[in-house]
Design a protein around this motif. Structure first.
Motif, PDB file in Angstrom:
ATOM      1  N   ALA A 110       0.829  -1.207   0.000  1.00 40.97           N
ATOM      2  CA  ALA A 110       0.000   0.000   0.000  1.00 40.97           C
ATOM      3  C   ALA A 110       0.862   1.256   0.000  1.00 40.97           C
ATOM      4  N   MET A 111       1.916   1.244   0.801  1.00 46.77           N
ATOM      5  CA  MET A 111       2.818   2.403   0.825  1.00 46.77           C
ATOM      6  C   MET A 111       3.536   2.563  -0.510  1.00 46.77           C
ATOM      7  N   ALA A 112       3.936   1.462  -1.104  1.00 51.52           N
ATOM      8  CA  ALA A 112       4.625   1.530  -2.396  1.00 51.52           C
ATOM      9  C   ALA A 112       3.708   2.099  -3.463  1.00 51.52           C
ATOM     10  N   SER A 113       2.454   1.699  -3.455  1.00 47.99           N
ATOM     11  CA  SER A 113       1.545   2.215  -4.472  1.00 47.99           C
ATOM     12  C   SER A 113       1.181   3.670  -4.209  1.00 47.99           C
ATOM     13  N   GLN A 114       1.115   4.064  -2.937  1.00 47.69           N
ATOM     14  CA  GLN A 114       0.748   5.437  -2.619  1.00 47.69           C
ATOM     15  C   GLN A 114       1.896   6.399  -2.881  1.00 47.69           C
ATOM     16  N   PHE A 115       3.101   6.039  -2.475  1.00 48.49           N
ATOM     17  CA  PHE A 115       4.229   6.965  -2.593  1.00 48.49           C
ATOM     18  C   PHE A 115       5.001   6.823  -3.894  1.00 48.49           C
ATOM     19  N   GLY A 116       4.931   5.660  -4.501  1.00 52.35           N
ATOM     20  CA  GLY A 116       5.721   5.475  -5.706  1.00 52.35           C
ATOM     21  C   GLY A 116       4.918   5.391  -6.966  1.00 52.35           C
ATOM     22  N   GLY A 117       3.622   5.305  -6.844  1.00 52.23           N
ATOM     23  CA  GLY A 117       2.802   5.155  -8.041  1.00 52.23           C
ATOM     24  C   GLY A 117       3.018   3.786  -8.646  1.00 52.23           C
ATOM     25  N   ALA A 118       3.393   3.759  -9.888  1.00 50.27           N
ATOM     26  CA  ALA A 118       3.665   2.487 -10.545  1.00 50.27           C
ATOM     27  C   ALA A 118       4.956   1.889 -10.003  1.00 50.27           C
ATOM     28  N   GLU A 119       5.124   0.604 -10.190  1.00 49.49           N
ATOM     29  CA  GLU A 119       6.288  -0.097  -9.650  1.00 49.49           C
ATOM     30  C   GLU A 119       7.610   0.453 -10.188  1.00 49.49           C
ATOM     31  N   GLY A 120       7.634   0.926 -11.395  1.00 43.25           N
ATOM     32  CA  GLY A 120       8.877   1.386 -11.997  1.00 43.25           C
ATOM     33  C   GLY A 120       9.353   2.727 -11.490  1.00 43.25           C
ATOM     34  N   LYS A 121       8.538   3.464 -10.744  1.00 48.99           N
ATOM     35  CA  LYS A 121       8.919   4.809 -10.309  1.00 48.99           C
ATOM     36  C   LYS A 121       9.706   4.830  -9.006  1.00 48.99           C
ATOM     37  N   GLN A 122       9.761   3.715  -8.297  1.00 44.82           N
ATOM     38  CA  GLN A 122      10.481   3.671  -7.032  1.00 44.82           C
ATOM     39  C   GLN A 122      11.852   3.051  -7.227  1.00 44.82           C
ATOM     40  N   SER A 123      12.830   3.648  -6.552  1.00 44.59           N
ATOM     41  CA  SER A 123      14.165   3.064  -6.602  1.00 44.59           C
ATOM     42  C   SER A 123      14.253   1.947  -5.570  1.00 44.59           C
ATOM     43  N   ASP A 124      15.293   1.155  -5.697  1.00 42.63           N
ATOM     44  CA  ASP A 124      15.485   0.055  -4.750  1.00 42.63           C
ATOM     45  C   ASP A 124      15.751   0.583  -3.345  1.00 42.63           C
ATOM     46  N   ALA A 125      16.426   1.727  -3.245  1.00 43.20           N
ATOM     47  CA  ALA A 125      16.716   2.311  -1.929  1.00 43.20           C
ATOM     48  C   ALA A 125      15.434   2.756  -1.236  1.00 43.20           C
ATOM     49  N   GLN A 126      14.497   3.325  -1.993  1.00 46.47           N
ATOM     50  CA  GLN A 126      13.222   3.739  -1.406  1.00 46.47           C
ATOM     51  C   GLN A 126      12.420   2.529  -0.952  1.00 46.47           C
ATOM     52  N   LYS A 127      12.406   1.481  -1.761  1.00 51.35           N
ATOM     53  CA  LYS A 127      11.692   0.257  -1.379  1.00 51.35           C
ATOM     54  C   LYS A 127      12.292  -0.342  -0.114  1.00 51.35           C
ATOM     55  N   GLU A 128      13.606  -0.356  -0.047  1.00 51.83           N
ATOM     56  CA  GLU A 128      14.291  -0.911   1.127  1.00 51.83           C
ATOM     57  C   GLU A 128      14.009  -0.075   2.372  1.00 51.83           C
ATOM     58  N   GLN A 129      14.000   1.236   2.235  1.00 53.82           N
ATOM     59  CA  GLN A 129      13.722   2.115   3.368  1.00 53.82           C
ATOM     60  C   GLN A 129      12.295   1.917   3.875  1.00 53.82           C
ATOM     61  N   MET A 130      11.324   1.858   2.968  1.00 56.94           N
ATOM     62  CA  MET A 130       9.942   1.623   3.392  1.00 56.94           C
ATOM     63  C   MET A 130       9.791   0.259   4.046  1.00 56.94           C
ATOM     64  N   SER A 131      10.497  -0.728   3.532  1.00 57.13           N
ATOM     65  CA  SER A 131      10.439  -2.068   4.110  1.00 57.13           C
ATOM     66  C   SER A 131      10.984  -2.058   5.539  1.00 57.13           C
ATOM     67  N   LYS A 132      12.085  -1.347   5.758  1.00 59.21           N
ATOM     68  CA  LYS A 132      12.660  -1.261   7.107  1.00 59.21           C
ATOM     69  C   LYS A 132      11.721  -0.539   8.062  1.00 59.21           C
TER      70      LYS A 132
END
Length: 136
Positions: free
Chosen positions: A11-33
């Motif tokens: 849910a956070m990835a879709s809200q803050f990053g939009g489509a999957e391709g717009k988020q970097s790996d660092a942002q995904k890792e930070q949200m996961s942490k």
């Protein structure tokens, strides 16, 4: 959040990053942490954080609504309104400092107060007593 942290991550990835391709790996890792740290937190600490967040939101809501209404009434962008608010604050601060200096120095300068200047004057101005009734 504690029961299904993966759903929160999606849910956070879709809200803050939009489509999957717009988020970097660092942002995904930070949200996961962040989600993992919240899901592993004990209930008392999580409840305390939520109370603080709700309190901040309760205080900030009137300010944000006033900001939005002012922005809409003036028809300016948020950036322009923030610049205007800062300019007004600086003008008020300058006026306050100017008032404080005039209050303490009497506008004379050199740090003397108006009372000091008047008490230490060498010569008092002449007093006009005679002839003031003749003019009227």
């Amino acid at each position: 959040m504690k029961n299904n942290p993966e759903m929160i991550k999606q849910a956070m990835a879709s809200q803050f990053g939009g489509a999957e391709g717009k988020q970097s790996d660092a942002q995904k890792e930070q949200m996961s942490k962040i989600v993992d740290s919240f899901s592993q937190m004990d209930d008392a600490k999580l409840d305390r954080y939520l109370k603080v967040a709700n309190g901040v939101q309760r205080v900030a809501r009137p300010a944000l609504s006033a900001f939005g209404k002012t922005k809409d009434a003036l028809g300016v962008s948020a950036k322009t309104l923030v610049v205007l608010i800062n300019l007004i604050a600086l003008a008020c601060l300058w006026g306050l400092v100017r008032w404080w200096k005039l209050r303490n120095t009497g506008g004379i300068g050199d740090g003397d107060t108006l009372d000091d200047v008047l008490l230490h004057q060498e010569e008092m101005p002449p007093e006009i007593v005679a002839g003031y009734e003749d003019e009227f």
